[in-house]
Design an enzyme around this catalytic site. Structure first.
Site, PDB file in Angstrom:
ATOM      1  N   CYS A 220       0.845  -1.226   0.000  1.00  0.00           N
ATOM      2  CA  CYS A 220       0.000   0.000   0.000  1.00  0.00           C
ATOM      3  C   CYS A 220       0.865   1.254   0.000  1.00  0.00           C
ATOM      4  O   CYS A 220       1.992   1.246   0.445  1.00  0.00           O
ATOM      5  CB  CYS A 220      -0.867   0.018   1.251  1.00  0.00           C
ATOM      6  SG  CYS A 220      -1.825  -1.454   1.478  1.00  0.00           S
TER       7      CYS A 220
ATOM      8  N   ARG B  20       4.910   0.357  -6.325  1.00  0.00           N
ATOM      9  CA  ARG B  20       4.955  -0.519  -5.146  1.00  0.00           C
ATOM     10  C   ARG B  20       3.927  -1.644  -5.246  1.00  0.00           C
ATOM     11  O   ARG B  20       3.926  -2.553  -4.449  1.00  0.00           O
ATOM     12  CB  ARG B  20       4.726   0.316  -3.891  1.00  0.00           C
ATOM     13  CG  ARG B  20       5.751   1.422  -3.722  1.00  0.00           C
ATOM     14  CD  ARG B  20       5.411   2.320  -2.559  1.00  0.00           C
ATOM     15  NE  ARG B  20       5.440   1.597  -1.312  1.00  0.00           N
ATOM     16  CZ  ARG B  20       6.556   1.416  -0.613  1.00  0.00           C
ATOM     17  NH1 ARG B  20       7.681   1.939  -1.037  1.00  0.00           N
ATOM     18  NH2 ARG B  20       6.548   0.754   0.508  1.00  0.00           N
TER      19      ARG B  20
ATOM     20  N   TRP C 181      -3.008  -2.518  -1.495  1.00  0.00           N
ATOM     21  CA  TRP C 181      -2.626  -3.875  -1.912  1.00  0.00           C
ATOM     22  C   TRP C 181      -3.398  -4.781  -0.967  1.00  0.00           C
ATOM     23  O   TRP C 181      -3.115  -4.849   0.227  1.00  0.00           O
ATOM     24  CB  TRP C 181      -1.115  -4.042  -1.752  1.00  0.00           C
ATOM     25  CG  TRP C 181      -0.537  -5.276  -2.317  1.00  0.00           C
ATOM     26  CD1 TRP C 181      -0.296  -5.551  -3.634  1.00  0.00           C
ATOM     27  CD2 TRP C 181      -0.085  -6.432  -1.587  1.00  0.00           C
ATOM     28  NE1 TRP C 181       0.291  -6.777  -3.772  1.00  0.00           N
ATOM     29  CE2 TRP C 181       0.415  -7.354  -2.538  1.00  0.00           C
ATOM     30  CE3 TRP C 181      -0.058  -6.770  -0.255  1.00  0.00           C
ATOM     31  CZ2 TRP C 181       0.947  -8.596  -2.171  1.00  0.00           C
ATOM     32  CZ3 TRP C 181       0.462  -7.995   0.119  1.00  0.00           C
ATOM     33  CH2 TRP C 181       0.946  -8.900  -0.839  1.00  0.00           C
TER      34      TRP C 181
ATOM     35  N   ASN D 138      -1.709   1.775   6.047  1.00  0.00           N
ATOM     36  CA  ASN D 138      -0.817   0.694   5.579  1.00  0.00           C
ATOM     37  C   ASN D 138      -0.548  -0.183   6.784  1.00  0.00           C
ATOM     38  O   ASN D 138      -0.313   0.321   7.881  1.00  0.00           O
ATOM     39  CB  ASN D 138       0.532   1.265   5.096  1.00  0.00           C
ATOM     40  CG  ASN D 138       0.426   1.914   3.738  1.00  0.00           C
ATOM     41  OD1 ASN D 138      -0.641   1.885   3.118  1.00  0.00           O
ATOM     42  ND2 ASN D 138       1.516   2.502   3.291  1.00  0.00           N
ATOM     43  N   GLY D 139      -0.562  -1.510   6.573  1.00  0.00           N
ATOM     44  CA  GLY D 139      -0.229  -2.414   7.676  1.00  0.00           C
ATOM     45  C   GLY D 139      -1.390  -3.339   7.971  1.00  0.00           C
ATOM     46  O   GLY D 139      -2.349  -3.433   7.210  1.00  0.00           O
TER      47      GLY D 139
ATOM     48  N   GLU E 100      17.997 -17.031  -8.660  1.00  0.00           N
ATOM     49  CA  GLU E 100      17.624 -15.635  -8.924  1.00  0.00           C
ATOM     50  C   GLU E 100      17.069 -15.482 -10.341  1.00  0.00           C
ATOM     51  O   GLU E 100      16.091 -14.781 -10.561  1.00  0.00           O
ATOM     52  CB  GLU E 100      18.841 -14.736  -8.700  1.00  0.00           C
ATOM     53  CG  GLU E 100      18.721 -13.311  -9.185  1.00  0.00           C
ATOM     54  CD  GLU E 100      17.578 -12.518  -8.545  1.00  0.00           C
ATOM     55  OE1 GLU E 100      17.008 -12.976  -7.544  1.00  0.00           O
ATOM     56  OE2 GLU E 100      17.260 -11.438  -9.078  1.00  0.00           O
TER      57      GLU E 100
ATOM     58  N   LYS F  75      13.386 -14.037 -11.301  1.00  0.00           N
ATOM     59  CA  LYS F  75      13.142 -12.926 -12.231  1.00  0.00           C
ATOM     60  C   LYS F  75      12.114 -13.321 -13.273  1.00  0.00           C
ATOM     61  O   LYS F  75      11.185 -12.604 -13.584  1.00  0.00           O
ATOM     62  CB  LYS F  75      14.446 -12.549 -12.960  1.00  0.00           C
ATOM     63  CG  LYS F  75      15.325 -11.448 -12.510  1.00  0.00           C
ATOM     64  CD  LYS F  75      14.895 -10.264 -11.766  1.00  0.00           C
ATOM     65  CE  LYS F  75      14.221 -10.451 -10.491  1.00  0.00           C
ATOM     66  NZ  LYS F  75      14.815 -10.347  -9.218  1.00  0.00           N
TER      67      LYS F  75
ATOM     68  N   GLU G 159       8.525 -13.809 -11.822  1.00  0.00           N
ATOM     69  CA  GLU G 159       7.963 -12.540 -11.333  1.00  0.00           C
ATOM     70  C   GLU G 159       7.337 -11.721 -12.459  1.00  0.00           C
ATOM     71  O   GLU G 159       6.300 -11.094 -12.282  1.00  0.00           O
ATOM     72  CB  GLU G 159       9.080 -11.669 -10.769  1.00  0.00           C
ATOM     73  CG  GLU G 159       9.356 -11.789  -9.328  1.00  0.00           C
ATOM     74  CD  GLU G 159      10.226 -10.646  -8.877  1.00  0.00           C
ATOM     75  OE1 GLU G 159       9.695  -9.747  -8.232  1.00  0.00           O
ATOM     76  OE2 GLU G 159      11.430 -10.666  -9.188  1.00  0.00           O
TER      77      GLU G 159
ATOM     78  N   HIS H  12      18.234 -36.285  -9.190  1.00  0.00           N
ATOM     79  CA  HIS H  12      17.513 -36.675  -7.968  1.00  0.00           C
ATOM     80  C   HIS H  12      16.052 -36.252  -8.026  1.00  0.00           C
ATOM     81  O   HIS H  12      15.405 -36.077  -7.003  1.00  0.00           O
ATOM     82  CB  HIS H  12      18.208 -36.053  -6.743  1.00  0.00           C
ATOM     83  CG  HIS H  12      19.610 -36.523  -6.584  1.00  0.00           C
ATOM     84  ND1 HIS H  12      19.935 -37.789  -6.156  1.00  0.00           N
ATOM     85  CD2 HIS H  12      20.778 -35.900  -6.872  1.00  0.00           C
ATOM     86  CE1 HIS H  12      21.252 -37.920  -6.143  1.00  0.00           C
ATOM     87  NE2 HIS H  12      21.791 -36.798  -6.569  1.00  0.00           N
TER      88      HIS H  12
ATOM     89  N   LYS I 144       6.533  -3.918  -4.357  1.00  0.00           N
ATOM     90  CA  LYS I 144       7.968  -3.638  -4.343  1.00  0.00           C
ATOM     91  C   LYS I 144       8.543  -3.829  -2.946  1.00  0.00           C
ATOM     92  O   LYS I 144       9.654  -4.257  -2.783  1.00  0.00           O
ATOM     93  CB  LYS I 144       8.240  -2.210  -4.796  1.00  0.00           C
ATOM     94  CG  LYS I 144       9.712  -1.848  -4.838  1.00  0.00           C
ATOM     95  CD  LYS I 144      10.503  -2.756  -5.783  1.00  0.00           C
ATOM     96  CE  LYS I 144      11.966  -2.421  -5.813  1.00  0.00           C
ATOM     97  NZ  LYS I 144      12.726  -3.449  -6.576  1.00  0.00           N
TER      98      LYS I 144
HETATM   99  C1  AGP Z   1      12.740  -9.403  -6.175  1.00  0.00           C
HETATM  100  O1  AGP Z   1      12.725  -9.185  -7.568  1.00  0.00           O
HETATM  101  C2  AGP Z   1      11.363  -9.325  -5.579  1.00  0.00           C
HETATM  102  N1  AGP Z   1      10.739  -8.076  -5.866  1.00  0.00           N
HETATM  103  C3  AGP Z   1      11.354  -9.679  -4.111  1.00  0.00           C
HETATM  104  O2  AGP Z   1      11.768 -11.015  -4.006  1.00  0.00           O
HETATM  105  C4  AGP Z   1      12.259  -8.828  -3.204  1.00  0.00           C
HETATM  106  O3  AGP Z   1      13.599  -9.115  -3.454  1.00  0.00           O
HETATM  107  C5  AGP Z   1      11.933  -9.165  -1.765  1.00  0.00           C
HETATM  108  O4  AGP Z   1      10.581  -8.803  -1.514  1.00  0.00           O
HETATM  109  C6  AGP Z   1      12.845  -8.454  -0.761  1.00  0.00           C
HETATM  110  O5  AGP Z   1      12.672  -7.072  -0.867  1.00  0.00           O
HETATM  111  P1  AGP Z   1      13.698  -6.129  -0.064  1.00  0.00           P
HETATM  112  O6  AGP Z   1      15.054  -6.326  -0.668  1.00  0.00           O
HETATM  113  O7  AGP Z   1      13.162  -4.728  -0.273  1.00  0.00           O
HETATM  114  O8  AGP Z   1      13.668  -6.537   1.376  1.00  0.00           O
END
Ligand code: AGP
Length: 608
Positions: A2, A27, A75, A99-100, A484, A488, A491, A507, A603
């Site tokens: 949010c 975000r 969100w 937010n929260g 990673e 990517k 996501e 395995h 984000k």
């Molecule tokens: C990464 O591409 C994602 N957006 C997500 O995994 C992100 O790395 C994770 O939420 C951690 O965020 P931060 O580094 O702001 O703590």
């Protein structure tokens, strides 16, 4: 996650609120709303499911001259994305954005229902709004009512609210969810993220947990939860407009992939010294003796931040003799019963510095007396404030939800911390030379991948965008990159992608390989080349549609080969990773996705 914006001053609030919400779109959210109020206490509330553009459309037909207002991008946590559940919420005299998560909202709702409150939404935020309205009836001030309500609340909040009884005052408060106030002559700007303040003012105040702020045209007065006045510390905002604009790129994601040479140079600047073959990190707040005593490093983070810790951990254990590095997923660690050996330093890795799970681990480790260092990008963020010291990665605003430049710089920063420990333990500059030299070379090596491989990868992406499944495999230092790279892809393209240790294929995962899948296989021309090549042969024998990312000139049998020329020997996976980032980006584009704001993602995940 949010987003919150607010304004009180002389200008029209609606355009300021709407442009602020646009800045926070990155975000991640699913509905939005604003409310403004005029001097006669007439409020104009606009809410919409979907994008801020929907709200802008409503504002066109409900334009006001009001100079006070609050806004929100939601969100969804409690209740589906809808106008009914969108903020601002309105109960009685109170308009509020939040937010929260209010964990005890059901109990509070039950109590308020007994006082004839009727709820229109499924949200915990509406309950908080009603609680403040309820307490305000008997309070001497809105500040007192807010303080009373927040003392009854269990959970995390960042809130902004006003009462129709006093249209010249916005009250804000935070606990676990960031709030930043921008101050200028005769006006105050409120936001949950600094990017919404850029261009309005560079004088900012970061609220601390437990603080309440009363914002008027004269400025902001801070109070603690007991309504005792607290000194506000005005800081200079380091963010500028350039950092939050696409600058000719189609998307922030591509811009940030291309920014990596520059952002990495910023991370390394003044910290590696090729003449003395040494690394110097200020801000650790650790003596050489303390560094020398380090025997264990815990690296804690979520998602990409976790993979960065894992990647750097491989390097650190290569150049130290007695330091064990273990990387931990924050959402697991926070609830696991775990032991912390003596001589442990915890590295808290977070681009946003606000990730709830990571912050919870930090707070637990500090409770146990563990030295905690931050590896953070967002200056002034909650994690950055709560650690004992640390390293800012200084990559500038990372707007795209998918993290790219932050990852590369997090790996560099954590590796540099490891080099500091090794130096303190007396490692010779000769032993460390390769890593320091390669860190210095890395920005240029990334530049050459961007120059030489983007076109080829863009073509490949069109061919592989049709798949719905992918398997990323790598050995040793290429394994974290496989994880990673898979993250990517999933996501931004929504392809089900899994990263795996190449040696683990036999395995289980090798059973998956058929025409539904494509594979990405990292093949570094190093001491494990033959082993990795055997894995590729195993996959090909089962009809793999493999894309091999490699630095070798040797012949490679695969459906597609991306040859990444590089002078590096040890940090090569970080260059391979740029190829993976480009592949994910172009596949997502080919699939028509919103690459900067992928569905369901935020984000900064400030709730657990
Ligand atoms: C990464 O591409 C994602 N957006 C997500 O995994 C992100 O790395 C994770 O939420 C951690 O965020 P931060 O580094 O702001 O703590």
């Amino acid at each position: 996650m949010c987003g919150i914006v607010g304004y009180i001053g002389q200008k029209e609030a609606q355009p300021i609120l709407l442009s602020g919400l646009k800045r926070l779109e990155y975000r991640g959210y699913d509905s939005a709303g604003i409310v403004t109020i005029d001097e006669k206490s007439k409020a104009t509330l606009l809410r919409a499911k979907g994008k801020v553009a929907e709200l802008e459309g409503k504002a066109l037909t409900h334009t006001t001259k009001d100079s006070v207002g609050i806004g929100h991008t939601r969100w969804a946590t409690h209740g589906e994305p809808s106008k009914r559940n969108a903020h601002p919420h309105h109960v009685g005299d109170i308009y509020l954005v939040h937010n929260g998560i209010i964990e005890n909202y059901q109990d509070l709702k039950h109590m308020l229902t007994k006082h004839d409150y009727i709820f229109k939404s499924d949200t915990d935020s509406e309950v908080l709004t009603a609680l403040i309205d309820f307490l305000y009836k008997d309070a001497d001030s809105l500040l007192e009512a807010v303080s009373g309500a927040l003392k009854m609340v269990v959970g995390a909040y960042g809130i902004a609210l006003f009462s129709v009884q006093n249209p010249d005052e916005i009250i804000i408060a935070r606990k676990g969810s960031p709030l930043i106030v921008g101050v200028a002559e005769g006006e105050v700007f409120i936001a949950s993220d600094a990017s919404a303040l850029v261009g309005h003012t560079d004088q900012v105040i970061y609220l601390h947990d437990g603080e309440i702020g009363v914002c008027t045209r004269e400025g902001i007065q801070l109070y603690d939860i007991e309504t005792q006045a607290v000194e506000a510390e005005v800081e200079k905002l380091e963010l500028d407009l350039q950092a939050i604009q696409k600058e000719g790129f189609d998307h922030f994601l591509l811009k940030e992939i291309y920014e990596q040479p520059k952002s990495l140079r910023s991370t390394l600047s003044g910290r590696i010294n090729l003449k003395t073959n040494s690394v110097k990190l200020g801000g650790l707040n650790m003596t050489d003796d303390e560094l020398r005593e380090v025997r264990n490093i815990m690296v804690i983070g979520c998602g990409t931040a976790f993979y960065a810790g894992m990647m750097a951990g491989y390097f650190i254990e290569q150049f130290t003799d007695d330091v064990a590095v273990r990387s931990e997923i924050a959402s697991e660690l926070r609830y696991r019963s775990f032991h912390v050996p003596d001589n442990t330093v915890a590295l808290i890795v977070s681009q946003s510095g606000e990730t709830a799970d990571t912050l919870a681990c930090l707070q637990e480790l500090k409770r146990r007396g563990v030295k905690c260092l931050g590896v953070v990008n967002a200056v002034g963020s909650t994690i950055a404030r709560e650690v004992d010291g640390g390293v800012y990665v200084h990559v500038g605003a990372e707007i795209s939800v998918a993290s790219t430049k932050a990852f590369t710089s997090q790996v560099a920063a954590i590796t540099m911390f490891g080099l500091m420990v090794a130096q303190a333990k007396g490692a010779s500059s000769k032993e460390l030379n390769t890593y320091i030299k390669e860190l210095d070379l890395l920005p240029g090596e990334i530049e050459s991948v961007l120059e030489n491989s983007t076109g080829e990868i863009k073509k490949l992406a069109k061919k592989y965008a049709k798949y719905e499944h992918a398997l990323y495999v790598g050995r040793d230092t290429q394994y974290p990159i496989a994880l990673e790279g898979a993250l990517k892809l999933k996501e931004v393209s929504y392809i089900q992608a899994e990263g795996y240790a190449a040696g683990e294929l036999k395995h289980g995962p090798i059973a998956l390989i058929d025409d539904r899948f494509f594979e990405v296989c990292y093949l570094q021309d190093n001491w494990l080349y033959e082993k990795s090549q055997s894995n590729l042969i195993e996959m090909n024998a089962r009809g793999a549609h493999a894309i091999v990312i490699t630095d070798t000139d040797k012949r490679v049998a695969a459906e597609a080969v991306v040859r990444v020329k590089t002078k590096l020997e040890l940090l090569t996976p970080l260059v391979f990773n740029v190829a993976s980032q480009l592949l994910a980006y172009y596949i997502a584009i080919a699939r028509g996705n919103d690459v900067d704001q992928p569905r369901n993602l935020a984000k900064s995940v400030t709730v657990e």
